[in-house]
Design an enzyme around this catalytic site. Structure first.
Site, PDB file in Angstrom:
ATOM      1  N   GLY A  43       0.776  -1.240   0.000  1.00 38.53           N
ATOM      2  CA  GLY A  43       0.000   0.000   0.000  1.00 38.53           C
ATOM      3  C   GLY A  43       0.804   1.284   0.000  1.00 38.53           C
ATOM      4  O   GLY A  43       0.343   2.318  -0.485  1.00 38.53           O
ATOM      5  N   GLU A  98       3.870   4.032   5.870  1.00 33.46           N
ATOM      6  CA  GLU A  98       2.665   3.194   5.759  1.00 33.46           C
ATOM      7  C   GLU A  98       1.585   3.949   4.979  1.00 33.46           C
ATOM      8  O   GLU A  98       1.597   5.188   4.919  1.00 33.46           O
ATOM      9  CB  GLU A  98       2.214   2.843   7.187  1.00 33.46           C
ATOM     10  CG  GLU A  98       0.923   2.087   7.325  1.00 33.46           C
ATOM     11  CD  GLU A  98       0.927   0.680   6.734  1.00 33.46           C
ATOM     12  OE1 GLU A  98       1.184   0.558   5.517  1.00 33.46           O
ATOM     13  OE2 GLU A  98       0.632  -0.274   7.466  1.00 33.46           O
ATOM     14  N   ASP A  99       0.669   3.210   4.405  1.00 35.90           N
ATOM     15  CA  ASP A  99      -0.420   3.851   3.656  1.00 35.90           C
ATOM     16  C   ASP A  99      -1.496   4.430   4.572  1.00 35.90           C
ATOM     17  O   ASP A  99      -1.899   5.569   4.436  1.00 35.90           O
ATOM     18  CB  ASP A  99      -1.037   2.870   2.636  1.00 35.90           C
ATOM     19  CG  ASP A  99      -1.479   1.538   3.243  1.00 35.90           C
ATOM     20  OD1 ASP A  99      -1.302   1.317   4.455  1.00 35.90           O
ATOM     21  OD2 ASP A  99      -2.006   0.704   2.482  1.00 35.90           O
ATOM     22  N   ASP A 102      -5.135   2.192  10.791  1.00 32.72           N
ATOM     23  CA  ASP A 102      -6.535   1.925  11.077  1.00 32.72           C
ATOM     24  C   ASP A 102      -6.657   1.527  12.549  1.00 32.72           C
ATOM     25  O   ASP A 102      -6.726   2.394  13.415  1.00 32.72           O
ATOM     26  CB  ASP A 102      -6.976   0.819  10.104  1.00 32.72           C
ATOM     27  CG  ASP A 102      -8.453   0.510  10.142  1.00 32.72           C
ATOM     28  OD1 ASP A 102      -9.237   1.418  10.447  1.00 32.72           O
ATOM     29  OD2 ASP A 102      -8.828  -0.642   9.867  1.00 32.72           O
ATOM     30  N   LYS A 130      -6.811   6.974  10.281  1.00 35.96           N
ATOM     31  CA  LYS A 130      -8.247   6.783  10.541  1.00 35.96           C
ATOM     32  C   LYS A 130      -8.422   6.596  12.042  1.00 35.96           C
ATOM     33  O   LYS A 130      -8.610   5.480  12.530  1.00 35.96           O
ATOM     34  CB  LYS A 130      -8.690   5.518   9.789  1.00 35.96           C
ATOM     35  CG  LYS A 130     -10.142   5.477   9.389  1.00 35.96           C
ATOM     36  CD  LYS A 130     -10.533   4.077   8.933  1.00 35.96           C
ATOM     37  CE  LYS A 130     -10.456   3.857   7.452  1.00 35.96           C
ATOM     38  NZ  LYS A 130     -10.911   2.483   7.066  1.00 35.96           N
ATOM     39  N   PHE A 151     -14.359   3.007   3.827  1.00 33.58           N
ATOM     40  CA  PHE A 151     -13.336   2.209   3.147  1.00 33.58           C
ATOM     41  C   PHE A 151     -12.681   3.040   2.053  1.00 33.58           C
ATOM     42  O   PHE A 151     -13.307   3.477   1.100  1.00 33.58           O
ATOM     43  CB  PHE A 151     -13.901   0.905   2.582  1.00 33.58           C
ATOM     44  CG  PHE A 151     -12.813  -0.085   2.366  1.00 33.58           C
ATOM     45  CD1 PHE A 151     -12.412  -0.934   3.396  1.00 33.58           C
ATOM     46  CD2 PHE A 151     -12.110  -0.131   1.157  1.00 33.58           C
ATOM     47  CE1 PHE A 151     -11.353  -1.820   3.231  1.00 33.58           C
ATOM     48  CE2 PHE A 151     -11.051  -1.016   0.987  1.00 33.58           C
ATOM     49  CZ  PHE A 151     -10.682  -1.857   2.019  1.00 33.58           C
ATOM     50  N   ASP A 158      -5.651  -0.396  -1.601  1.00 33.67           N
ATOM     51  CA  ASP A 158      -6.473  -1.310  -2.409  1.00 33.67           C
ATOM     52  C   ASP A 158      -7.769  -1.746  -1.745  1.00 33.67           C
ATOM     53  O   ASP A 158      -7.936  -1.655  -0.521  1.00 33.67           O
ATOM     54  CB  ASP A 158      -5.669  -2.576  -2.720  1.00 33.67           C
ATOM     55  CG  ASP A 158      -5.546  -3.484  -1.491  1.00 33.67           C
ATOM     56  OD1 ASP A 158      -5.145  -2.985  -0.427  1.00 33.67           O
ATOM     57  OD2 ASP A 158      -5.882  -4.683  -1.602  1.00 33.67           O
ATOM     58  N   ARG A 164      -5.311   0.353  -6.587  1.00 27.88           N
ATOM     59  CA  ARG A 164      -4.045   0.944  -6.129  1.00 27.88           C
ATOM     60  C   ARG A 164      -3.541   1.993  -7.115  1.00 27.88           C
ATOM     61  O   ARG A 164      -2.837   2.926  -6.756  1.00 27.88           O
ATOM     62  CB  ARG A 164      -2.951  -0.137  -6.006  1.00 27.88           C
ATOM     63  CG  ARG A 164      -3.183  -1.161  -4.915  1.00 27.88           C
ATOM     64  CD  ARG A 164      -1.906  -1.945  -4.681  1.00 27.88           C
ATOM     65  NE  ARG A 164      -2.126  -3.212  -3.989  1.00 27.88           N
ATOM     66  CZ  ARG A 164      -2.186  -3.343  -2.666  1.00 27.88           C
ATOM     67  NH1 ARG A 164      -2.074  -2.290  -1.885  1.00 27.88           N
ATOM     68  NH2 ARG A 164      -2.374  -4.520  -2.126  1.00 27.88           N
TER      69      ARG A 164
HETATM   70  P1  IMP Z   1      -4.189  -1.678  11.078  1.00 26.52           P
HETATM   71  O1  IMP Z   1      -3.235  -2.719  11.558  1.00 26.52           O
HETATM   72  O2  IMP Z   1      -5.615  -2.007  11.461  1.00 26.52           O
HETATM   73  O3  IMP Z   1      -3.817  -0.279  11.438  1.00 26.52           O
HETATM   74  O4  IMP Z   1      -4.227  -1.892   9.532  1.00 26.52           O
HETATM   75  C1  IMP Z   1      -3.629  -1.126   8.654  1.00 26.52           C
HETATM   76  C2  IMP Z   1      -3.742  -1.782   7.301  1.00 26.52           C
HETATM   77  O5  IMP Z   1      -5.093  -2.162   6.986  1.00 26.52           O
HETATM   78  C3  IMP Z   1      -3.351  -0.774   6.273  1.00 26.52           C
HETATM   79  O6  IMP Z   1      -1.987  -0.834   6.008  1.00 26.52           O
HETATM   80  C4  IMP Z   1      -4.193  -1.168   5.092  1.00 26.52           C
HETATM   81  O7  IMP Z   1      -3.483  -2.137   4.332  1.00 26.52           O
HETATM   82  C5  IMP Z   1      -5.419  -1.795   5.671  1.00 26.52           C
HETATM   83  N1  IMP Z   1      -6.539  -0.808   5.689  1.00 26.52           N
HETATM   84  C6  IMP Z   1      -7.037  -0.156   6.758  1.00 26.52           C
HETATM   85  N2  IMP Z   1      -8.033   0.678   6.419  1.00 26.52           N
HETATM   86  C7  IMP Z   1      -8.164   0.562   5.077  1.00 26.52           C
HETATM   87  C8  IMP Z   1      -9.025   1.208   4.116  1.00 26.52           C
HETATM   88  O8  IMP Z   1      -9.882   2.058   4.403  1.00 26.52           O
HETATM   89  N3  IMP Z   1      -8.837   0.847   2.816  1.00 26.52           N
HETATM   90  C9  IMP Z   1      -7.898  -0.089   2.439  1.00 26.52           C
HETATM   91  N4  IMP Z   1      -7.077  -0.692   3.303  1.00 26.52           N
HETATM   92  C10 IMP Z   1      -7.212  -0.376   4.608  1.00 26.52           C
HETATM   93 MG    MG Z   2      -0.943  -1.732   4.518  1.00 23.16          MG
END
Ligand code: IMP
Ligand code: MG
Length: 179
Positions: A43, A98-99, A102, A130, A151, A158, A164
């Site tokens: 990402g 990082e992208d 979340d 987020k 989302f 993606d 992407r």
């Molecule tokens: P975390 O470990 O929950 O913070 O997850 C982060 C990862 O979940 C990111 O690097 C994304 O790959 C994926 N992710 C979280 N939110 C989204 C979204 O809204 N769209 C697409 N991928 C997401």
């Molecule tokens: Mg990711």
């Protein structure tokens, strides 16, 4: 593909401008130091390349690939490493790129992991944040934009490996994953 995006949040121009601002901050904060930029695949690739183009201090580039176990609403904290760094990072200053943050599980795990490998310092740059969904604490130093609890796709991010390549960031129309 664009028809699947319900709303555009950030145009390519807005992203480029914001990433330049983040790079300026980084150039300033790391003046006189060296950096290892660690992009989290896949990402972060568009964000990482735009960011790197604007970094003016000496830097190495490496990548990791990780996947979270279970669904992302669980706070298990278990992350699997699919691709590790190519080089050692002992004594180095690490910038994780990082992208989107979340729940925070991925970056919480990655920071601890890299700390355990003897990094001198670790900071995090994320294109999107987020905060509404945060489950574990993550210290985000450089943040492009805050996004709502929707989302998101585009600019590297993606849904099922697609979208992407969109040059902008938008909210995916729920019709795509509800059908
Ligand atoms: P975390 O470990 O929950 O913070 O997850 C982060 C990862 O979940 C990111 O690097 C994304 O790959 C994926 N992710 C979280 N939110 C989204 C979204 O809204 N769209 C697409 N991928 C997401
Ligand atoms: Mg990711």
């Amino acid at each position: 593909m664009r028809d699947d995006v319900k709303e555009i949040l950030f145009s390519e121009e807005a992203i480029t401008k914001r990433v330049k601002e983040l790079a300026d901050e980084i150039n300033n904060d790391y003046k006189g130091k060296e950096l290892v930029v660690v992009g989290v695949l896949k990402g972060s690739v568009l964000f990482a390349s735009e960011l790197i183009k604007n970094i003016e201090i000496p830097c190495e580039i490496d990548f990791m690939a990780v996947s979270s176990y279970g669904n992302s609403t669980e706070t298990s904290g278990v992350v699997r490493i699919l691709k590790d760094l190519d080089h050692g990072i002992e004594g180095k200053n690490i910038l994780i790129v990082e992208d989107i943050v979340d729940t925070g599980i991925t970056l919480n795990y990655l920071s601890k992991y890299l700390q355990g490998r003897g990094a001198n310092s670790i900071s995090i740059a994320t294109l999107l944040n987020k905060p509404a969904r945060r489950a574990v604490d993550v210290d985000v130093k450089y943040e492009g934009f805050i996004v709502p609890d929707e989302f998101i796709v585009g600019y590297g991010i993606d849904y099922a490996e697609k979208y992407r390549n969109l040059p902008f960031i938008g909210i995916l129309d729920p019709k795509v994953y509800r059908k």
